[in-house]
Design a protein around this motif. Structure first.
Motif, PDB file in Angstrom:
ATOM      1  N   PRO A  30      -3.594   7.248  42.049  1.00  0.00           N
ATOM      2  CA  PRO A  30      -2.968   8.573  42.139  1.00  0.00           C
ATOM      3  C   PRO A  30      -3.775   9.510  43.033  1.00  0.00           C
ATOM      4  O   PRO A  30      -4.968   9.299  43.277  1.00  0.00           O
ATOM      5  CB  PRO A  30      -2.971   9.060  40.688  1.00  0.00           C
ATOM      6  CG  PRO A  30      -4.046   8.296  40.009  1.00  0.00           C
ATOM      7  CD  PRO A  30      -4.140   6.974  40.719  1.00  0.00           C
ATOM      8  N   VAL A  31      -3.121  10.542  43.504  1.00  0.00           N
ATOM      9  CA  VAL A  31      -3.748  11.510  44.403  1.00  0.00           C
ATOM     10  C   VAL A  31      -4.986  12.120  43.756  1.00  0.00           C
ATOM     11  O   VAL A  31      -6.000  12.326  44.426  1.00  0.00           O
ATOM     12  CB  VAL A  31      -2.737  12.611  44.803  1.00  0.00           C
ATOM     13  CG1 VAL A  31      -3.408  13.724  45.595  1.00  0.00           C
ATOM     14  CG2 VAL A  31      -1.590  12.008  45.598  1.00  0.00           C
ATOM     15  N   ASP A  32      -4.929  12.389  42.456  1.00  0.00           N
ATOM     16  CA  ASP A  32      -6.077  13.020  41.793  1.00  0.00           C
ATOM     17  C   ASP A  32      -7.215  12.038  41.515  1.00  0.00           C
ATOM     18  O   ASP A  32      -8.214  12.395  40.904  1.00  0.00           O
ATOM     19  CB  ASP A  32      -5.646  13.729  40.506  1.00  0.00           C
ATOM     20  CG  ASP A  32      -5.171  12.791  39.415  1.00  0.00           C
ATOM     21  OD1 ASP A  32      -4.947  11.588  39.688  1.00  0.00           O
ATOM     22  OD2 ASP A  32      -5.014  13.252  38.273  1.00  0.00           O
ATOM     23  N   ASN A  33      -7.053  10.789  41.964  1.00  0.00           N
ATOM     24  CA  ASN A  33      -8.125   9.809  41.795  1.00  0.00           C
ATOM     25  C   ASN A  33      -8.305   8.989  43.081  1.00  0.00           C
ATOM     26  O   ASN A  33      -8.331   7.772  43.060  1.00  0.00           O
ATOM     27  CB  ASN A  33      -7.861   8.911  40.586  1.00  0.00           C
ATOM     28  CG  ASN A  33      -9.116   8.260  40.059  1.00  0.00           C
ATOM     29  OD1 ASN A  33     -10.213   8.730  40.284  1.00  0.00           O
ATOM     30  ND2 ASN A  33      -8.938   7.158  39.354  1.00  0.00           N
ATOM     31  N   HIS A  34      -8.346   9.697  44.217  1.00  0.00           N
ATOM     32  CA  HIS A  34      -8.681   9.137  45.528  1.00  0.00           C
ATOM     33  C   HIS A  34      -7.568   8.332  46.196  1.00  0.00           C
ATOM     34  O   HIS A  34      -7.804   7.724  47.231  1.00  0.00           O
ATOM     35  CB  HIS A  34      -9.948   8.276  45.460  1.00  0.00           C
ATOM     36  CG  HIS A  34     -11.084   8.931  44.756  1.00  0.00           C
ATOM     37  ND1 HIS A  34     -11.793   9.979  45.300  1.00  0.00           N
ATOM     38  CD2 HIS A  34     -11.620   8.712  43.530  1.00  0.00           C
ATOM     39  CE1 HIS A  34     -12.719  10.364  44.455  1.00  0.00           C
ATOM     40  NE2 HIS A  34     -12.638   9.622  43.370  1.00  0.00           N
ATOM     41  N   GLY A  35      -6.375   8.304  45.630  1.00  0.00           N
ATOM     42  CA  GLY A  35      -5.300   7.521  46.225  1.00  0.00           C
ATOM     43  C   GLY A  35      -4.274   8.375  46.936  1.00  0.00           C
ATOM     44  O   GLY A  35      -4.424   9.588  47.066  1.00  0.00           O
ATOM     45  N   ARG A  36      -3.220   7.719  47.365  1.00  0.00           N
ATOM     46  CA  ARG A  36      -2.123   8.412  48.035  1.00  0.00           C
ATOM     47  C   ARG A  36      -0.982   8.757  47.077  1.00  0.00           C
ATOM     48  O   ARG A  36      -0.107   9.542  47.420  1.00  0.00           O
ATOM     49  CB  ARG A  36      -1.578   7.549  49.168  1.00  0.00           C
ATOM     50  CG  ARG A  36      -2.525   7.475  50.345  1.00  0.00           C
ATOM     51  CD  ARG A  36      -1.841   6.870  51.539  1.00  0.00           C
ATOM     52  NE  ARG A  36      -2.495   5.607  51.861  1.00  0.00           N
ATOM     53  CZ  ARG A  36      -1.953   4.655  52.574  1.00  0.00           C
ATOM     54  NH1 ARG A  36      -0.747   4.770  53.043  1.00  0.00           N
ATOM     55  NH2 ARG A  36      -2.626   3.559  52.824  1.00  0.00           N
ATOM     56  N   GLY A  37      -0.968   8.097  45.915  1.00  0.00           N
ATOM     57  CA  GLY A  37       0.095   8.380  44.953  1.00  0.00           C
ATOM     58  C   GLY A  37       1.470   7.986  45.447  1.00  0.00           C
ATOM     59  O   GLY A  37       2.468   8.590  45.075  1.00  0.00           O
ATOM     60  N   GLU A  38       1.539   6.955  46.269  1.00  0.00           N
ATOM     61  CA  GLU A  38       2.818   6.543  46.856  1.00  0.00           C
ATOM     62  C   GLU A  38       3.529   5.470  46.053  1.00  0.00           C
ATOM     63  O   GLU A  38       4.537   4.921  46.507  1.00  0.00           O
ATOM     64  CB  GLU A  38       2.592   6.078  48.296  1.00  0.00           C
ATOM     65  CG  GLU A  38       2.139   7.204  49.206  1.00  0.00           C
ATOM     66  CD  GLU A  38       1.821   6.753  50.615  1.00  0.00           C
ATOM     67  OE1 GLU A  38       1.786   5.529  50.878  1.00  0.00           O
ATOM     68  OE2 GLU A  38       1.598   7.641  51.463  1.00  0.00           O
ATOM     69  N   GLY A  39       3.007   5.161  44.886  1.00  0.00           N
ATOM     70  CA  GLY A  39       3.635   4.169  44.020  1.00  0.00           C
ATOM     71  C   GLY A  39       3.121   4.335  42.606  1.00  0.00           C
ATOM     72  O   GLY A  39       2.374   5.273  42.305  1.00  0.00           O
ATOM     73  N   PHE A  40       3.529   3.434  41.747  1.00  0.00           N
ATOM     74  CA  PHE A  40       3.044   3.443  40.375  1.00  0.00           C
ATOM     75  C   PHE A  40       1.527   3.290  40.375  1.00  0.00           C
ATOM     76  O   PHE A  40       0.986   2.444  41.087  1.00  0.00           O
ATOM     77  CB  PHE A  40       3.613   2.255  39.582  1.00  0.00           C
ATOM     78  CG  PHE A  40       5.055   2.379  39.200  1.00  0.00           C
ATOM     79  CD1 PHE A  40       5.427   3.061  38.046  1.00  0.00           C
ATOM     80  CD2 PHE A  40       6.039   1.784  39.967  1.00  0.00           C
ATOM     81  CE1 PHE A  40       6.752   3.148  37.668  1.00  0.00           C
ATOM     82  CE2 PHE A  40       7.374   1.871  39.597  1.00  0.00           C
ATOM     83  CZ  PHE A  40       7.732   2.562  38.447  1.00  0.00           C
ATOM     84  N   SER A  41       0.854   4.083  39.568  1.00  0.00           N
ATOM     85  CA  SER A  41      -0.569   3.839  39.324  1.00  0.00           C
ATOM     86  C   SER A  41      -0.661   2.842  38.174  1.00  0.00           C
ATOM     87  O   SER A  41       0.323   2.640  37.447  1.00  0.00           O
ATOM     88  CB  SER A  41      -1.281   5.140  38.948  1.00  0.00           C
ATOM     89  OG  SER A  41      -0.912   5.542  37.638  1.00  0.00           O
ATOM     90  N   PRO A  42      -1.807   2.219  37.974  1.00  0.00           N
ATOM     91  CA  PRO A  42      -1.932   1.324  36.826  1.00  0.00           C
ATOM     92  C   PRO A  42      -1.610   2.014  35.496  1.00  0.00           C
ATOM     93  O   PRO A  42      -0.953   1.423  34.630  1.00  0.00           O
ATOM     94  CB  PRO A  42      -3.389   0.861  36.894  1.00  0.00           C
ATOM     95  CG  PRO A  42      -3.685   0.879  38.366  1.00  0.00           C
ATOM     96  CD  PRO A  42      -2.990   2.117  38.860  1.00  0.00           C
ATOM     97  N   THR A  43      -2.023   3.286  35.344  1.00  0.00           N
ATOM     98  CA  THR A  43      -1.706   3.970  34.085  1.00  0.00           C
ATOM     99  C   THR A  43      -0.218   4.343  34.005  1.00  0.00           C
ATOM    100  O   THR A  43       0.341   4.418  32.914  1.00  0.00           O
ATOM    101  CB  THR A  43      -2.592   5.211  33.879  1.00  0.00           C
ATOM    102  OG1 THR A  43      -2.460   6.083  35.008  1.00  0.00           O
ATOM    103  CG2 THR A  43      -4.054   4.817  33.681  1.00  0.00           C
TER     104      THR A  43
END
Length: 136
Positions: A30-43
């Motif tokens: 997710p964006v708030d954890n260094h990602g792009r948030g362009e898909g499902f996160s593991p959580t």
């Protein structure tokens, strides 16, 4: 054979393959954890699993008892906690189609949702709020 195979694809993305069917999906941080948030996160997948499992167990019960479940939907809201970063709360709203369910049918259906395998597998520290919208 394993159930799922996963491959790191770089840039905090993981390709997940369901081995029996070959179906794949990508996760993204997710964006708030260094990602792009362009898909499902593991959580997000964990939250999705809870809603899908509850609806599946309800579906099994309804199929066995000739109860019409078509059109039921689920909304899941995930709230993260910090220190450690984890899922803190999952709010599940199960929207039942307007079928005039009896009180006993409602009670059993609600019990099905709260006893689904994912619900029972989550750590007790994850607050689970499961509510029903019985569209009269």
């Amino acid at each position: 054979m394993s159930t799922v195979s996963l491959t790191y694809r770089g840039d905090l993305r993981v390709e997940c393959t369901h081995n029996a069917s070959g179906t794949t999906l990508l996760t993204d941080a997710p964006v708030d954890n260094h990602g792009r948030g362009e898909g499902f996160s593991p959580t997000d997948l964990c939250a999705t699993a809870l809603g899908a499992c509850a609806l599946t167990i309800i579906g099994i019960h309804c199929k066995e008892h000739g109860i019409d479940l078509d059109g039921a939907t689920v909304d899941v809201t995930k709230a993260m906690s910090a220190s450690p970063r984890r899922i803190g709360r999952l709010e599940v709203i199960i929207h039942m189609p307007p079928r005039g369910y009896s009180e006993s049918q409602r009670a059993v259906i609600e019990a099905c949702a709260r006893s689904c395998p994912v619900c029972l597998s989550l750590h007790p520290g994850v607050e689970q709020r499961i509510t029903f919208d019985w569209m009269a």
